[in-house]
Design an enzyme around this catalytic site. Structure first.
Site, PDB file in Angstrom:
ATOM      1  N   SER A 173       0.579  -1.174   0.031  1.00 37.81           N
ATOM      2  CA  SER A 173      -0.373   0.104  -0.182  1.00 37.81           C
ATOM      3  C   SER A 173       1.040   1.320   0.353  1.00 37.81           C
ATOM      4  CB  SER A 173      -0.753   0.066   0.641  1.00 37.81           C
ATOM      5  OG  SER A 173      -2.179   1.149   1.353  1.00 37.81           O
ATOM      6  N   ASP A 429      -8.554  -5.801  -5.185  1.00 39.85           N
ATOM      7  CA  ASP A 429      -8.127  -4.792  -5.161  1.00 39.85           C
ATOM      8  C   ASP A 429      -8.765  -3.285  -4.982  1.00 39.85           C
ATOM      9  OD1 ASP A 429      -7.423  -3.328  -2.566  1.00 39.85           O
ATOM     10  OD2 ASP A 429      -5.031  -3.573  -3.554  1.00 39.85           O
ATOM     11  N   HIS A 454      -6.002  -6.445  -1.538  1.00 40.93           N
ATOM     12  CA  HIS A 454      -4.960  -5.746  -1.024  1.00 40.93           C
ATOM     13  C   HIS A 454      -3.326  -6.409  -0.531  1.00 40.93           C
ATOM     14  CE1 HIS A 454      -3.558  -1.433  -0.460  1.00 40.93           C
ATOM     15  NE2 HIS A 454      -3.939  -1.667   1.214  1.00 40.93           N
TER      16      HIS A 454
END
Length: 495
Positions: A173, A429, A454
Site C-alpha cells: 500500500s 483490491d 490488498h
C-alpha cells in the site's frame, strides 16, 4: 487507506511468523508449513534518527528514537541479503505480523529482515504526544521518511558488518509506494523493490477520481448484481428517511448510540457505512484475518449474503456494517463519530494518533481526492474535490496541498528509465487500478493476481491461497534472487 489501528490493538513486542525452509528460488512453493522449525523472533530496537535531514539550522543535529524490528535468524552473516520493509501509516508491529512472505523468503535466501517504522506512527513519535501540533508536524513528509530509511540502512549495514549485503525493499500500500520511491531516489542503497498494492498513480493525482469506489462496488457486484442493488437501495431508503428528518427511525434502524439531528450527522453515517464496504473489499482474503480488525474469510461474500438475507434493507445494511464494526458482537450501539473519522482521505484515516499523521499527509503530498456518486458506484454522492481538500486542509492544519508534487518529485507515470521494481496488484483490491498494471520493461514487472485482495502476496502462505498468488510469489522470489546476484556482482566490481 490508513486503518491499521482502527479496530485492533496488539501489545506484544516479540512474535512469530510462519516460515518456509530449503526451497530453491525458482521452485518457491506457497503452503502452510507443518511441524516447521525455528520460528523467527523479531527483536524490537530503536535507532537514533536525525529529526530534519534537509535543514542544518532549524533543529541542528537533534534526533528521535525510531523503532525497528529485526531478525537475523536466517541470515548468512555478512553475506546474505537484507530484506527491509519500508514501514507505512501505522504501528510497524502490525505490518510485520501480516507480511509472512518476507520471512519465508528470508529463510530461503539467507536474509536479514528489518521492519522499520515510519516517523510519526506507532512508537516513532519525534516529539511524543506533541508531535501532531503545528508546526512540529511539519517534519512529517515522504522525503523525510525516505531519508530515515536510507540513513538507517546505511548505518545498520556498518554496525552489522554487512556493507557487502544487497538490500531489497518491500512494502504494501503506502509502504509499497515508499519502496518504489526508495529505488528511484536511492538506487545506490537499494538494489530492488517489491511494491505490493502501491497506488503510485492515483495518489499522484493521475487517473479518475471515480475509480476507487467504482472498484469497491465491482467487488460486491461480482458476487451478485443483486448485492450491489440491495446496497444502493438501502442507501436510498436512508436518504428518504433523512429528507423527512425521521431521525428517531434512523437511530433505531442502525442501532445508533445517539439520534442524528442534522445533515452533518447523516453525512457522517454515510461515511461510516461506506467505509465498512471499503474495508471488506480491501481485505477480501480467502481466510479469516486479524489485520485492520477481525474479518471473516471472504468478507465480501459474507456481506452480500447479509445484504440479501431478507427484505428489510436497512437492517441488512446495519448488520453488514457490523461485520466490520462489531465483529465481537459486544457493541450494543454504534457511536458513528468514534468508529469513523472523516478526514482528507475519503477511504478512511483510521483512529488515534495514526489517523492524525495520515490526515496531515493526505493534506500535503498524498492526493486522495476520490468520490462516490451513486452512478458509477453503489454509494451516496459524496464529493471530495481538490477545492474541498484545500479548504479542509487549511482549516485543519493551516497548509495548502500541492496536488502535482508527487508527479514532480517521484516521476508520476514516467517510470520507464527506472529498474528492478515489482508492481504487484490483486484484481479484488480497489487500490489496484491506481497503480501500475502493465510491465514497463524486463525489470519493471507488473504482476496481476487473480482473486487477490490488498497486498495478499505479502502475507504468509496459507492453504486457502489461490494458485495465482502462489505463482506470483514464485515470480517475485525469482526476480529478487536475480537482483541480489546482480548487486553482488556490482559490489565486487566497485573500487
Amino acid at each position: 487507506m490508513s486503518k491499521i489501528l482502527a479496530f485492533l490493538t496488539v501489545t506484544v513486542a516479540v512474535f512469530f511468523v510462519e516460515v518456509l525452509h530449503g526451497l530453491p528460488y525458482s521452485n518457491f512453493q506457497s503452503r502452510k508449513p507443518d511441524g516447521f522449525e525455528g520460528e523467527p523472533k523479531f527483536t524490537e530496537k530503536y535507532f537514533s534518527q536525525t529529526l530534519d535531514h534537509f535543514n542544518f539550522n532549524n533543529l541542528g543535529n537533534k534526533t528521535f528514537n525510531q523503532r525497528y524490528l529485526i531478525t537475523d535468524q536466517y541470515w548468512k552473516k555478512g553475506h546474505g541479503p537484507i530484506f527491509f520493509y519500508t514501514g507505512n501509516e501505522g504501528s510497524i508491529l502490525e505490518f510485520a505480523l501480516n507480511s509472512g512472505f518476507i520471512t519465508e523468503l528470508a529463510a530461503q535466501q539467507g536474509a536479514l529482515v528489518i521492519f522499520a517504522e515510519h516517523r510519526y506512527y506507532g512508537k516513532s513519535l519525534p516529539f511524543g504526544k506533541d508531535s501532531f501540533s503545528i508546526p512540529l508536524i511539519s517534519l512529517l513528509t515522504v522525503e523525510q521518511a525516505l531519508a530515515d530509511y536510507a540513513v538507517m540502512i546505511t548505518e545498520l549495514k556498518q554496525q552489522l558488518a554487512a556493507t557487502a549485503c544487497p538490500v531489497i525493499v518491500f512494502g504494501g500500500s503506502y509502504g509499497g509506494m515508499l519502496s518504489v520511491y526508495m529505488r528511484l531516489k536511492y538506487p545506490n542503497i537499494v538494489a530492488g523493490a517489491l511494491a505490493a498494492s502501491a497506488p503510485i498513480l492515483s495518489t499522484a493525482g493521475l487517473g479518475d477520481s471515480r475509480q476507487f469506489f467504482r472498484d469497491v462496488t465491482a467487488d460486491f457486484e461480482s458476487v451478485a448484481p443483486e448485492c450491489r442493488d440491495a446496497v444502493r437501495g438501502a442507501f436510498h431508503q436512508l436518504k428518504e428517511l433523512a429528507e423527512r428528518q425521521d431521525y428517531s427511525r434512523i437511530q433505531s434502524e442502525f442501532s445508533l448510540c445517539k439520534p442524528p439531528s442534522s445533515a452533518k450527522d447523516i453525512h457522517q453515517l454515510n461515511g461510516l457505512l461506506r467505509n465498512a464496504f471499503t474495508l471488506m473489499a480491501m481485505l477480501d482474503y480467502p481466510y479469516s484475518t486479524h489485520f485492520m480488525g477481525n474479518m471473516p474469510a471472504n468478507p465480501v461474500k459474507v456481506a452480500c449474503e447479509t445484504m440479501l438475507s431478507g427484505s428489510d434493507l436497512l437492517t441488512n445494511l446495519r448488520d453488514t456494517a457490523g461485520i466490520v464494526y462489531n465483529s465481537t458482537g459486544l457493541l450494543t450501539c454504534f457511536d458513528m463519530y468514534n468508529l469513523y473519522l472523516e478526514c482528507a482521505d475519503p477511504t478512511g484515516c483510521g483512529l488515534g494518533f495514526d489517523s492524525l499523521a495520515w490526515d496531515y499527509q493526505a493534506c500535503t503530498e498524498i492526493d486522495l481526492c476520490y468520490e462516490s456518486n451513486n452512478v458509477t458506484d453503489m454509494f451516496p454522492p459524496m464529493a471530495f474535490t481538490e477545492k474541498d481538500r484545500e479548504l479542509y486542509c487549511f482549516k485543519r492544519w493551516a497548509v495548502v496541498p500541492r496536488p502535482d508534487w508527487l508527479k514532480i518529485q517521484f516521476w508520476g507515470d514516467a517510470l520507464s528509465t527506472a529498474s528492478n521494481i515489482i508492481f504487484s496488484n490483486g484484481d479484488l483490491d480497489p487500490w489496484a487500478n491506481g497503480g501500475v498494471r502493465k510491465s514497463l520493461s524486463s525489470s519493471l514487472v507488473a504482476i496481476n493476481i487473480s482473486g487477490g485482495a490488498h497486498h495478499l502476496d505479502l502475507r504468509g502462505s496459507n492453504d486457502a491461497d489461490p494458485v495465482s498468488v502462489i505463482n506470483a510469489r514464485k515470480t517475485e522470489a525469482d526476480l529478487i534472487a536475480q537482483w541480489v546476484k546482480m548487486e553482488r556482482t556490482r559490489l565486487r566490481q566497485s573500487p
